[in-house]
Motif scaffolding. Structure first.
Motif, PDB file in Angstrom:
ATOM      1  N   VAL A 484      -5.581  22.674   8.699  1.00  0.00           N
ATOM      2  CA  VAL A 484      -5.687  21.611   7.700  1.00  0.00           C
ATOM      3  C   VAL A 484      -6.110  20.343   8.425  1.00  0.00           C
ATOM      4  O   VAL A 484      -5.900  20.203   9.635  1.00  0.00           O
ATOM      5  N   ILE A 485      -6.721  19.413   7.667  1.00  0.00           N
ATOM      6  CA  ILE A 485      -7.135  18.118   8.211  1.00  0.00           C
ATOM      7  C   ILE A 485      -6.345  17.036   7.500  1.00  0.00           C
ATOM      8  O   ILE A 485      -6.398  16.922   6.266  1.00  0.00           O
ATOM      9  N   ALA A 486      -5.573  16.271   8.277  1.00  0.00           N
ATOM     10  CA  ALA A 486      -4.733  15.242   7.686  1.00  0.00           C
ATOM     11  C   ALA A 486      -4.543  14.105   8.704  1.00  0.00           C
ATOM     12  O   ALA A 486      -4.487  14.367   9.907  1.00  0.00           O
ATOM     13  N   PRO A 487      -4.467  12.869   8.195  1.00  0.00           N
ATOM     14  CA  PRO A 487      -4.729  12.430   6.820  1.00  0.00           C
ATOM     15  C   PRO A 487      -6.229  12.498   6.520  1.00  0.00           C
ATOM     16  O   PRO A 487      -7.046  12.656   7.426  1.00  0.00           O
ATOM     17  N   ASN A 488      -6.557  12.340   5.244  1.00  0.00           N
ATOM     18  CA  ASN A 488      -7.949  12.411   4.831  1.00  0.00           C
ATOM     19  C   ASN A 488      -8.152  11.588   3.573  1.00  0.00           C
ATOM     20  O   ASN A 488      -7.189  11.163   2.919  1.00  0.00           O
ATOM     21  N   ASP A 489      -9.395  11.368   3.221  1.00  0.00           N
ATOM     22  CA  ASP A 489      -9.706  10.530   2.056  1.00  0.00           C
ATOM     23  C   ASP A 489      -9.545  11.264   0.735  1.00  0.00           C
ATOM     24  O   ASP A 489      -9.553  10.629  -0.328  1.00  0.00           O
ATOM     25  N   ALA A 490      -9.398  12.578   0.769  1.00  0.00           N
ATOM     26  CA  ALA A 490      -9.165  13.325  -0.472  1.00  0.00           C
ATOM     27  C   ALA A 490      -7.730  13.169  -0.940  1.00  0.00           C
ATOM     28  O   ALA A 490      -7.427  13.317  -2.125  1.00  0.00           O
ATOM     29  N   GLY A 491      -6.823  12.865  -0.005  1.00  0.00           N
ATOM     30  CA  GLY A 491      -5.412  12.700  -0.347  1.00  0.00           C
ATOM     31  C   GLY A 491      -4.650  14.008  -0.252  1.00  0.00           C
ATOM     32  O   GLY A 491      -5.115  15.045  -0.717  1.00  0.00           O
ATOM     33  N   GLY A 498       6.625  15.274 -12.429  1.00  0.00           N
ATOM     34  CA  GLY A 498       6.224  15.217 -13.827  1.00  0.00           C
ATOM     35  C   GLY A 498       4.894  15.888 -14.037  1.00  0.00           C
ATOM     36  O   GLY A 498       4.678  17.028 -13.612  1.00  0.00           O
ATOM     37  N   ASN A 499       3.959  15.178 -14.674  1.00  0.00           N
ATOM     38  CA  ASN A 499       2.631  15.728 -14.930  1.00  0.00           C
ATOM     39  C   ASN A 499       1.611  15.364 -13.862  1.00  0.00           C
ATOM     40  O   ASN A 499       0.421  15.617 -14.026  1.00  0.00           O
ATOM     41  N   SER A 500       2.080  14.739 -12.788  1.00  0.00           N
ATOM     42  CA  SER A 500       1.162  14.332 -11.726  1.00  0.00           C
ATOM     43  C   SER A 500       1.746  14.733 -10.376  1.00  0.00           C
ATOM     44  O   SER A 500       2.781  15.384 -10.303  1.00  0.00           O
ATOM     45  N   ASN A 501       1.054  14.301  -9.331  1.00  0.00           N
ATOM     46  CA  ASN A 501       1.506  14.607  -7.977  1.00  0.00           C
ATOM     47  C   ASN A 501       1.683  13.323  -7.186  1.00  0.00           C
ATOM     48  O   ASN A 501       0.899  12.379  -7.324  1.00  0.00           O
ATOM     49  N   VAL A 502       2.699  13.296  -6.360  1.00  0.00           N
ATOM     50  CA  VAL A 502       2.889  12.191  -5.424  1.00  0.00           C
ATOM     51  C   VAL A 502       2.049  12.491  -4.188  1.00  0.00           C
ATOM     52  O   VAL A 502       2.153  13.572  -3.608  1.00  0.00           O
ATOM     53  N   MET A 503       1.208  11.547  -3.797  1.00  0.00           N
ATOM     54  CA  MET A 503       0.289  11.751  -2.683  1.00  0.00           C
ATOM     55  C   MET A 503       0.862  11.134  -1.399  1.00  0.00           C
ATOM     56  O   MET A 503       1.745  10.270  -1.450  1.00  0.00           O
ATOM     57  N   THR A 504       0.365  11.612  -0.267  1.00  0.00           N
ATOM     58  CA  THR A 504       0.853  11.102   1.018  1.00  0.00           C
ATOM     59  C   THR A 504      -0.252  11.185   2.050  1.00  0.00           C
ATOM     60  O   THR A 504      -1.299  11.809   1.819  1.00  0.00           O
TER      61      THR A 504
END
Length: 874
Positions: A484-491, A498-504
């Motif tokens: 995997v590549i992290a961090p990145n601009d895709a998030g 809930g109905n969304s995701n918490v990004m990091t």
């Protein structure tokens, strides 16, 4: 074209050419570059160069040794070739011309002729030794063990470190000197033919050179006979009774080895003398014949078989007794079983009252869930998203609200192969879905028909029992990853909410930066994935994370350590960690019985190292937990700074270290036979043990060691320990309980509780049959099986409570439909004669007491008139 233009063109062409060469070499060596960057990202750059250079240093040293052997002998030979200059004549014959050319070649050109020949031969001879470069390092750095072998009284470290190297060197030296001897014979024979035509004799020095080579070949073979004495320590001719040399090997074969050795030396010297003086041929021939006869006796089975048949077998106990004792001592030393403490345990019939504090504590820590079934419960109730998975359930112990508590826990890892089909694209798999999140934890003991108690659950992790995790991200675990590549601009998706995701954005220590086009191109080549180079979603902080599976990570760093098959999770207030047990093993321990392990046979094992991997940062740290082990001490010397003392382990991790099940299982497999320390009892095999058996369906299966929290080591405190019940070989009743401590100061302390030989202590398979015969339990099972549910019987737990042996079997129900969530329904408890089934351990224990009391009163009433009058009266 002016000079400055020409120079500029030359400089440009040179720069371009060097650039092309540099890039070409970079991609040819991409594996090396990636490894260098990866080791550097973990702080092991120096260690990487050490391992890389060590192998070539060993290869170079061995190559130089053999090069000098070949070159010096060729150089000596050149001194005796062409020593007499033939007269100069105009019309030279072909023979004379050849002789003069030979003279010139060996006199003037020996360096240019012999150097490449010697180097090629040295590389060919030395290359197989390069494959054993780490064994050479152990030979150089290996310390003394302080334990003598029982036969020759040599330190055991000689066999672990020196003996394997001596065998390798002896074989390669013999090949080298045989090649040299053949080569010298050919050269001197050519010289002899040329000189014969001129009525000249070959110089005497050449004859002495050949004589010296013959002597060296014989001495190398003598060394082989010296080593053969130690080979007897690894004979398996007496299995299955005992391992190692017996009466025949030590009283017949060993003397024959000495006789052959002495006759070989006599043959060598007599041959040497006969070369220079023909009168000694009369000595050489009979000595050579005697040597051949000794070889025939040494390798013929006639004499050993005759001695075995007519002397040993009729008196086997007396003849083999000291050699059996040697095998027992060596095997117990090799498997770290010399300090096993034995205690007698005489089980009673009536359990202690449930109100006793130690009974309450013991019942609270009995693990009533099977790991396989509990994993299914975790997946159904706490997986929460399809792309999460639980890679096994671990057993641990934590202080929960001030109470020492045994628990089950598991890490919620990312499983990329479980992503929905529509989400299986490069960005999701390598940029967005990068890590797992959090863990779940439940108490070991539960009641039937009760909702599952959660010490830790949910996303983000929540707890009503005081648990918290500052950084619950799991970038490194037991799942299989590519990269995997992290961090990145895709998030990166941290966790769903809930109905969304918490990004990091990943802020950990691990990863190789991929901010330059060169590195992106190199990694695209390495992983054979062009998207790494063409993606525009990376930034200056982006790093590529690979080898995220902790087992692969550790094996890449330290391939010389054998890893336990069950790494386990530890929850701390800061983050999650993995602890991996690692072993040092060998199959060279003298006179010790081998064990056929899954990853290869061994006859020496130590759990010398605990490896800690940070689930977020990916850092890998090695801690020595057995500083007496000579193997890990040798590796500490070879790689200074790599292995740390156990006291340097972070204090929040040290209380969670445990004794490995796999090691205890190996030790008890050996101890089942070698607890018979009296050679005569050992010979009779009168008290052989095996793992107690229970039933899985209709199949009898051995009960492997399991973790419990009991007061069996120190009656004043409860310790987290491993326990395994043992039965007499081929019988169903119990013979002993073996335990090993996991908590300090009793870590690694093995205690065996022996039951009286003349008293029946029920085994798990007997209790299983007793349960099947109970009509009430059978009726209840039948009823449950008829209402769309399936009864699943868990693994039987055997443990002493007070002076009573208790047998506990959890009963689960799971639906017969596709969705199966196992539910703990009842707990069966028995003390060997009476069986009860209740919803909780406390209720079952109380019911068992009541049933025993009623049964005792009934027996007293029935048989009271039969007792003597004096005893019948109160």
């Amino acid at each position: 074209m002016s000079d400055w233009k020409r120079r500029a063109a030359i400089v440009a062409a040179t720069t371009l050419g060097l650039g092309i060469i540099f890039f070409g070499l970079s991609f040819l060596a991409s594996n090396y570059l990636v490894d260098i960057w990866w080791f550097e990202s973990l702080g092991y750059a120096f260690y990487y160069w050490q391992r890389l250079l060590y192998r070539y240093l060993v290869f170079a040293a061995v190559t130089v040794l053999f090069f000098l052997i070949f070159f010096l002998n060729f150089w000596v030979a050149s001194r005796y070739l062409g020593t007499t200059t033939p007269p100069s004549v105009k019309n030279r014959s072909p023979a004379l011309k050849a002789y003069q050319d030979l003279f010139k070649m060996f006199r003037a050109g020996s360096i240019w002729v012999y150097t490449p020949v010697s180097l090629v031969l040295a590389i060919v001879i030395a290359y197989p030794l390069m494959q054993q470069w780490e064994a050479f390092l152990l030979y150089v750095f290996g310390p003394a063990m302080g334990i003598p072998d029982p036969v020759y009284a040599k330190d055991a470290s000689y066999y672990l470190f020196s003996y394997p190297i001596y065998i390798l060197l002896q074989r390669r030296l013999l090949i080298a000197f045989l090649l040299l001897f053949i080569g010298m014979v050919l050269l001197y024979w050519m010289e002899h033919r040329i000189l014969m035509r001129e009525d000249r004799r070959i110089p005497g020095g050449a004859r002495w050179h050949l004589s010296l080579l013959i002597l060296l070949v014989f001495f190398i073979e003598v060394w082989d006979y010296v080593l053969q004495r130690y080979t007897l320590l690894y004979t398996n001719d007496h299995l299955p009774l005992f391992y190692g040399p017996g009466f025949v090997e030590m009283q017949i074969i060993l003397p024959l080895i000495w006789v052959s050795l002495l006759l070989l030396m006599a043959t060598a010297f007599s041959l040497l003398l006969s070369i220079h003086n023909e009168r000694f041929i009369k000595v050489f021939i009979p000595v050579g014949v005697l040597f051949v006869l000794s070889l025939g006796m040494r390798y013929s089975s006639f004499l050993p078989d005759a001695v075995e048949k007519y002397i040993v077998k009729p008196n086997e106990i007396s003849k083999e007794k000291p050699f059996i004792a040697n095998n027992i001592k060596a095997t117990l030393d090799a498997y770290h079983l010399t300090d096993v403490e034995t205690r007698d345990f005489n089980p009673g019939r009536v359990p202690i009252d449930i109100a006793a504090p130690n009974i309450q504590t013991g019942l609270r820590n009995i693990p009533v869930w099977d790991g396989e079934l509990l994993e299914a419960v975790f997946e159904q109730l706490q997986q929460l998203r399809t792309y999460y998975d639980f890679s096994g359930v671990n057993v641990g112990r934590y202080t929960v609200n001030g109470v020492y508590q045994q628990v089950f826990l598991a890490a919620r890892e990312l499983s990329q192969k479980q992503l929905p089909a529509g989400a299986r694209n490069w960005i999701n798999e390598h940029l967005s879905y990068t890590h797992g999140y959090g863990a779940v934890m439940t108490p070991a003991s539960q009641g039937g028909n009760e909702p599952l108690t959660w010490f830790l659950q949910g996303i983000p992790p929540e707890s009503q029992y005081g648990f918290s995790i500052e950084q619950p991200g799991i970038y490194f675990g037991l799942e299989s990853f590519n990269y995997v590549i992290a961090p990145n601009d895709a998030g990166e998706i941290d966790y769903p909410s809930g109905n969304s995701n918490v990004m990091t954005n990943y802020q950990g220590k691990d990863g190789v930066p991929v901010s330059s086009l060169f590195r992106k191109l190199l990694f695209a080549t390495y992983f054979e994935d062009r998207n790494i180079f063409f993606t525009t979603r990376t930034n200056d902080n982006s790093k590529i994370l690979f080898r995220q599976n902790i087992v692969e990570r550790i094996q890449t760093l330290t391939p010389y350590l054998r890893l336990d098959k069950n790494p386990y999770l530890v929850v701390t207030p800061k983050r999650l960690y993995w602890i991996q047990d690692a072993y040092t093993v060998s199959d060279w321990y003298p006179n010790a019985t081998p064990f056929a392990a899954e990853k290869g046979a061994l006859n020496y094992i130590r759990n010398s190292v605990k490896v800690v991997v940070d689930a977020y940062n990916g850092t890998v740290d090695y801690y020595i937990f057995d500083p007496k082990d000579p193997v890990i001490r040798a590796y500490s010397r070879i790689y200074p700074g790599t292995f740390k003392d156990a006291q340097q382990m972070p204090p929040e991790l040290l209380p969670h270290v445990r004794y490995p099940q796999e090691l205890f299982e190996i030790q008890m497999s050996i101890y089942a036979k070698y607890q018979q320390t009296d050679p005569e009892v050992f010979y009779q095999q009168e008290d052989m043990w095996e793992f107690a058996k229970t039933f899985s369906g209709n199949q009898a299966v051995p009960i492997k060691p399991y973790y419990l929290t009991l007061d069996l080591i120190d009656a004043k405190r409860f310790d987290f320990l491993l326990l395994t019940p043992m039965s007499p070989k081929g019988r169903d009743n119990l013979r002993a309980l073996a335990i090993v401590g996991c908590d300090p100061p009793h870590y690694g302390k093995i205690i065996v509780y022996n039951f009286p030989k003349g008293k029946l202590v029920y085994g798990p398979s007997q209790i299983y049959a007793l349960i099947n015969q109970d009509t009430k339990i059978s009726e209840q099972f039948t009823l449950w099986d008829q209402v769309g549910s399936q009864v699943e019987r868990g693994k039987m737990i055997i443990l002493p409570v007070g002076q009573v042996m208790l047998y506990i079997q959890p009963i689960y129900l799971q639906s017969t439909t596709q969705l199966k969530i196992p539910e703990l329904k009842r707990l069966i408890m028995s003390q060997g004669e009476i069986v009860v089934m209740e919803p909780s351990l406390e209720e079952a224990y109380t019911k068992l007491q009541e049933r025993i009391k009623i049964d005792t009163e009934r027996q007293d009433k029935r048989f009271l008139p039969l007792l003597p009058q004096s005893k019948a009266q109160p």
